[in-house]
Design an enzyme around this catalytic site. Structure first.
Site, mmCIF file in Angstrom:
data_model
loop_
_atom_site.group_PDB
_atom_site.id
_atom_site.type_symbol
_atom_site.label_atom_id
_atom_site.label_comp_id
_atom_site.label_asym_id
_atom_site.label_seq_id
_atom_site.Cartn_x
_atom_site.Cartn_y
_atom_site.Cartn_z
ATOM 1 N N TYR A 1 2.092 39.580 94.920
ATOM 2 C CA TYR A 1 1.882 39.731 96.359
ATOM 3 C C TYR A 1 0.636 40.578 96.621
ATOM 4 O O TYR A 1 -0.216 40.221 97.454
ATOM 5 C CB TYR A 1 3.119 40.363 96.988
ATOM 6 C CG TYR A 1 2.954 40.774 98.430
ATOM 7 C CD1 TYR A 1 2.894 39.824 99.442
ATOM 8 C CD2 TYR A 1 2.874 42.120 98.789
ATOM 9 C CE1 TYR A 1 2.757 40.198 100.770
ATOM 10 C CE2 TYR A 1 2.746 42.503 100.113
ATOM 11 C CZ TYR A 1 2.679 41.544 101.092
ATOM 12 O OH TYR A 1 2.540 41.922 102.408
ATOM 13 N N LYS B 1 -3.184 39.795 98.503
ATOM 14 C CA LYS B 1 -3.808 40.561 99.577
ATOM 15 C C LYS B 1 -5.232 40.966 99.204
ATOM 16 O O LYS B 1 -6.118 41.010 100.071
ATOM 17 C CB LYS B 1 -2.955 41.783 99.920
ATOM 18 C CG LYS B 1 -1.594 41.421 100.504
ATOM 19 C CD LYS B 1 -1.731 40.515 101.737
ATOM 20 C CE LYS B 1 -0.405 40.184 102.378
ATOM 21 N NZ LYS B 1 -0.544 39.333 103.584
#
Length: 274
Positions: A134, A138
């Site tokens: 994750y 980003k």
């Protein structure tokens, strides 16, 4: 008034902002892969799968600015992250470029830099140290933002969001809490400030235990109203209920760092420095 698109309208942040944004941006278009369960009759919604470029182009038609909160919002499998955040992130920026969208505010995350120790105060210009797939997505999204800003002149703001909610829920969140109204402030800077080219801000309220230097946001007018220490007693009571986590308790990313961890902690930056 500008037409603003907000992706991720069915998520936690999107649900909160649906209540806070309409007085500021009456022409607000909501999007997600499926509609919110409580979608109001006066709310405009268009479903879109971010993994489909054509669907992204459709929701960007006639839009002036985008608040991009869509995608997979927690750690997941590589395929989940790839489709929603990597491919979906590219599609959103590319669709925005093709449709002439002027500004994008991208919801990045503190997990892009989660493997920095908690005692190490960092700015926005540090080398990324993501704490999971994750977090990697980003970092990728921030890089996309820089590319479209520098190459195509899009005005892009990336918000490394800490923990969004009505109050900080444990000791870690006393350092990274973000009040909903303060997120709205940061979004408005990204959508309206004349000096935006490409910026990275930390999405955090006024937190006396902050691990982040957020001076650039303050230079552009950010004045958070949330103060984490107002909730210290509740947060520390909740902290006492948690089990110790030698890795997660040391690094800024918390449990995202200890999840699946089987590395050599002694070799990670400043592990031994107390």
């Amino acid at each position: 008034m500008p037409c603003i698109l907000m992706t991720g309208a069915s998520g936690g942040i999107g649900t909160s902002l649906r209540k806070l944004l309409p007085p500021i941006y009456p022409d607000l278009l909501l999007s997600d892969i499926r509609p919110p369960a409580d979608l109001g009759a006066n709310e405009k919604f268009e479903a879109a799968d971010l993994a489909d470029l054509a669907q992204c182009e459709a929701i960007c038609e006639g839009v002036d600015g985008i608040l991009h909160f869509g995608g997979y919002s927690v750690e997941g499998t590589w395929d989940q992250i790839l489709q929603a955040n990597i491919i979906g992130g590219y599609n959103l920026f590319e669709a925005a470029y093709r449709k002439g969208v002027k500004r994008v505010v991208f919801a990045s995350s503190n997990h892009a830099v989660g493997f920095y120790p908690r005692h190490h105060k960092i700015g926005t210009d540090v080398t990324p140290r993501p704490d999971g797939r994750y977090g990697v997505s980003k970092v990728f999204g921030e890089a996309l933002g820089a590319l479209y800003a520098d190459k195509h002149g899009m005005k892009v703001t990336c918000l490394r969001i800490g923990n969004f909610g009505d109050m900080p829920l444990d000791q870690r969140r006393l350092s990274i809490w973000l009040k909903p109204d303060d997120l709205v402030q940061l979004c408005r800077i990204g959508l309206e400030h004349p000096d935006i080219h490409f910026e990275v801000f930390y999405g955090a309220s006024f937190n006396e235990r902050a691990w982040w230097d957020n001076h650039r946001a303050y230079e552009l007018g950010y004045r958070p109203t949330g103060r984490a220490e107002d909730f210290r007693e509740h947060a520390m009571a909740e902290q006492a209920k948690l089990k110790p986590d030698p890795v997660g308790d040391y690094f800024q990313g918390g449990t995202f760092c200890s999840m699946e961890f089987d590395g050599d902690a002694s070799r990670i930056i400043d592990w031994k420095k107390r």
